[in-house]
Design a protein around this motif. Structure first.
Motif, PDB file in Angstrom:
ATOM      1  N   ASP A  56     -10.684  17.549  13.176  1.00 55.58           N
ATOM      2  CA  ASP A  56     -10.745  17.792  14.535  1.00 55.58           C
ATOM      3  C   ASP A  56      -9.496  18.772  14.617  1.00 55.58           C
ATOM      4  OD1 ASP A  56     -11.931  17.100  17.459  1.00 55.58           O
ATOM      5  OD2 ASP A  56      -9.426  17.094  17.539  1.00 55.58           O
ATOM      6  N   PHE A  57      -9.803  20.012  15.167  1.00 57.32           N
ATOM      7  CA  PHE A  57      -8.785  21.059  15.121  1.00 57.32           C
ATOM      8  C   PHE A  57      -7.611  20.535  16.201  1.00 57.32           C
ATOM      9  CE2 PHE A  57     -12.452  23.849  14.026  1.00 57.32           C
ATOM     10  CZ  PHE A  57     -11.972  23.744  12.597  1.00 57.32           C
ATOM     11  N   LYS A  58      -7.766  19.856  17.130  1.00 59.12           N
ATOM     12  CA  LYS A  58      -6.720  19.340  18.087  1.00 59.12           C
ATOM     13  C   LYS A  58      -6.857  17.968  18.038  1.00 59.12           C
ATOM     14  CE  LYS A  58      -6.571  23.566  20.880  1.00 59.12           C
ATOM     15  NZ  LYS A  58      -6.584  24.060  22.172  1.00 59.12           N
ATOM     16  N   GLY A  59      -6.140  17.200  17.169  1.00 61.55           N
ATOM     17  CA  GLY A  59      -5.910  15.647  17.455  1.00 61.55           C
ATOM     18  C   GLY A  59      -6.747  15.214  16.161  1.00 61.55           C
ATOM     19  N   ASP A  60      -6.652  15.821  15.027  1.00 64.04           N
ATOM     20  CA  ASP A  60      -7.251  15.119  13.702  1.00 64.04           C
ATOM     21  C   ASP A  60      -6.306  13.940  13.391  1.00 64.04           C
ATOM     22  OD1 ASP A  60      -8.803  15.673  11.630  1.00 64.04           O
ATOM     23  OD2 ASP A  60      -7.370  16.843  10.182  1.00 64.04           O
ATOM     24  N   PHE A  61      -7.112  13.040  12.802  1.00 66.08           N
ATOM     25  CA  PHE A  61      -6.459  11.825  12.379  1.00 66.08           C
ATOM     26  C   PHE A  61      -5.339  11.749  11.464  1.00 66.08           C
ATOM     27  CE2 PHE A  61     -10.969  10.359  13.693  1.00 66.08           C
ATOM     28  CZ  PHE A  61     -10.476   9.546  14.927  1.00 66.08           C
ATOM     29  N   GLY A  62      -5.358  12.894  10.877  1.00 66.84           N
ATOM     30  CA  GLY A  62      -4.214  12.949   9.629  1.00 66.84           C
ATOM     31  C   GLY A  62      -3.088  13.683  10.302  1.00 66.84           C
ATOM     32  N   ARG A  63      -3.019  14.154  11.326  1.00 59.46           N
ATOM     33  CA  ARG A  63      -1.674  14.870  11.976  1.00 59.46           C
ATOM     34  C   ARG A  63      -0.669  13.915  11.996  1.00 59.46           C
ATOM     35  NH1 ARG A  63      -3.223  17.502  17.199  1.00 59.46           N
ATOM     36  NH2 ARG A  63      -1.137  18.182  17.244  1.00 59.46           N
ATOM     37  N   ASP A  64       0.584  14.524  12.064  1.00 60.70           N
ATOM     38  CA  ASP A  64       1.843  13.702  11.817  1.00 60.70           C
ATOM     39  C   ASP A  64       2.491  14.066  13.416  1.00 60.70           C
ATOM     40  OD1 ASP A  64       4.294  12.821  11.922  1.00 60.70           O
ATOM     41  OD2 ASP A  64       4.684  13.077   9.922  1.00 60.70           O
ATOM     42  N   VAL A  65       1.825  13.483  14.424  1.00 58.40           N
ATOM     43  CA  VAL A  65       2.332  13.758  15.886  1.00 58.40           C
ATOM     44  C   VAL A  65       3.690  13.635  16.245  1.00 58.40           C
ATOM     45  CG1 VAL A  65       1.531  12.974  18.058  1.00 58.40           C
ATOM     46  CG2 VAL A  65      -0.013  12.966  16.457  1.00 58.40           C
ATOM     47  N   LEU A  66       4.293  12.494  15.654  1.00 60.98           N
ATOM     48  CA  LEU A  66       5.912  12.344  15.702  1.00 60.98           C
ATOM     49  C   LEU A  66       6.562  13.476  15.233  1.00 60.98           C
ATOM     50  CD1 LEU A  66       8.289  10.695  16.658  1.00 60.98           C
ATOM     51  CD2 LEU A  66       8.142   9.482  14.617  1.00 60.98           C
ATOM     52  N   ARG A  67       6.186  14.176  14.172  1.00 62.98           N
ATOM     53  CA  ARG A  67       6.978  15.147  13.517  1.00 62.98           C
ATOM     54  C   ARG A  67       6.669  16.489  14.378  1.00 62.98           C
ATOM     55  NH1 ARG A  67       6.394  16.356   7.248  1.00 62.98           N
ATOM     56  NH2 ARG A  67       6.844  14.039   7.466  1.00 62.98           N
ATOM     57  N   GLU A  68       5.500  16.559  14.763  1.00 65.42           N
ATOM     58  CA  GLU A  68       5.231  17.644  15.708  1.00 65.42           C
ATOM     59  C   GLU A  68       6.072  17.558  17.156  1.00 65.42           C
ATOM     60  OE1 GLU A  68       1.021  18.086  16.419  1.00 65.42           O
ATOM     61  OE2 GLU A  68       0.694  17.892  14.319  1.00 65.42           O
ATOM     62  N   HIS A  69       6.343  16.466  17.550  1.00 63.41           N
ATOM     63  CA  HIS A  69       6.956  16.205  18.841  1.00 63.41           C
ATOM     64  C   HIS A  69       8.483  16.582  18.453  1.00 63.41           C
ATOM     65  CE1 HIS A  69       8.786  14.307  22.315  1.00 63.41           C
ATOM     66  NE2 HIS A  69       9.523  13.654  21.501  1.00 63.41           N
ATOM     67  N   VAL A  70       8.967  15.923  17.534  1.00 63.97           N
ATOM     68  CA  VAL A  70      10.367  16.240  16.941  1.00 63.97           C
ATOM     69  C   VAL A  70      10.539  17.826  16.803  1.00 63.97           C
ATOM     70  CG1 VAL A  70      12.337  15.940  15.385  1.00 63.97           C
ATOM     71  CG2 VAL A  70      10.902  13.845  16.241  1.00 63.97           C
ATOM     72  N   ARG A  71       9.740  18.394  16.061  1.00 68.32           N
ATOM     73  CA  ARG A  71       9.726  19.776  15.927  1.00 68.32           C
ATOM     74  C   ARG A  71       9.705  20.604  17.115  1.00 68.32           C
ATOM     75  NH1 ARG A  71       4.838  21.595  13.316  1.00 68.32           N
ATOM     76  NH2 ARG A  71       4.280  21.693  15.668  1.00 68.32           N
ATOM     77  N   ASP A  72       8.890  20.127  17.915  1.00 70.29           N
ATOM     78  CA  ASP A  72       8.590  21.354  19.384  1.00 70.29           C
ATOM     79  C   ASP A  72       9.594  20.824  20.550  1.00 70.29           C
ATOM     80  OD1 ASP A  72       6.710  22.340  17.795  1.00 70.29           O
ATOM     81  OD2 ASP A  72       5.036  21.059  18.667  1.00 70.29           O
ATOM     82  N   ALA A  73      10.026  19.550  20.509  1.00 64.49           N
ATOM     83  CA  ALA A  73      10.874  19.106  21.659  1.00 64.49           C
ATOM     84  C   ALA A  73      12.390  18.820  21.567  1.00 64.49           C
ATOM     85  CB  ALA A  73      10.243  17.834  22.110  1.00 64.49           C
ATOM     86  N   HIS A  74      12.749  18.936  20.176  1.00 64.52           N
ATOM     87  CA  HIS A  74      13.979  18.850  19.856  1.00 64.52           C
ATOM     88  C   HIS A  74      14.775  19.756  19.212  1.00 64.52           C
ATOM     89  CE1 HIS A  74      13.864  14.591  21.641  1.00 64.52           C
ATOM     90  NE2 HIS A  74      12.509  14.820  21.048  1.00 64.52           N
TER      91      HIS A  74
END
Length: 139
Positions: free
Chosen positions: A121-139
């Motif tokens: 899934d291009f937006k919401g793939d099961f293998g994505r590291d959502v926490l890493r993306e949040h830290v990268r984008d928000a902090h």
């Protein structure tokens, strides 16, 4: 039909594995293969059923959400691409790709006797590291 088969078969040789491998962030594959919109009604129904086979392995709410996204993005934008031989028992691969998802099916190991398949899934793939993306984008 032969004309559509020529569009669908994008390579006479199958890749050795799933093209997206185990990457956690994937991009759509190149636009190759035959469009759903170009298929006769019978083949459109078969392609729709194939997609449903994959979603039937998901939790009901996730499957419904994914199918709704597919339909909202447009069934006519879905492409079916084949790589490899077409004789039964030979190495082959196919992909089904729309604006929101990618299915890959690979039967190339053990001389075409070992299947791998994956739904991406291009937006919401099961293998994505959502926490890493949040830290990268928000902090």
């Amino acid at each position: 039909p032969a004309e559509l088969q020529k569009q669908a078969i994008v390579d006479a040789v199958a890749p050795s594995d799933i093209l997206t491998m185990n990457k956690t962030d994937i991009k759509p594959l190149p636009d190759q293969g035959v469009l759903y919109a170009a298929l006769p009604a019978k083949q459109q129904a078969l392609l729709s059923r194939l997609i449903e086979v994959y979603t039937s392995n998901m939790e009901t709410d996730i499957a419904a959400e994914r199918l709704a996204k597919i339909k909202a993005a447009g069934m006519d934008k879905i492409r079916f691409a084949w790589r490899g031989e077409t004789d039964k028992g030979k190495k082959h691969y196919y992909s089904v790709q729309g604006p929101t998802f990618l299915i890959e099916y690979d039967n190339t190991q053990n001389n075409g006797n070992h299947i791998h398949s994956v739904w991406r899934d291009f937006k919401g793939d099961f293998g994505r590291d959502v926490l890493r993306e949040h830290v990268r984008d928000a902090h």
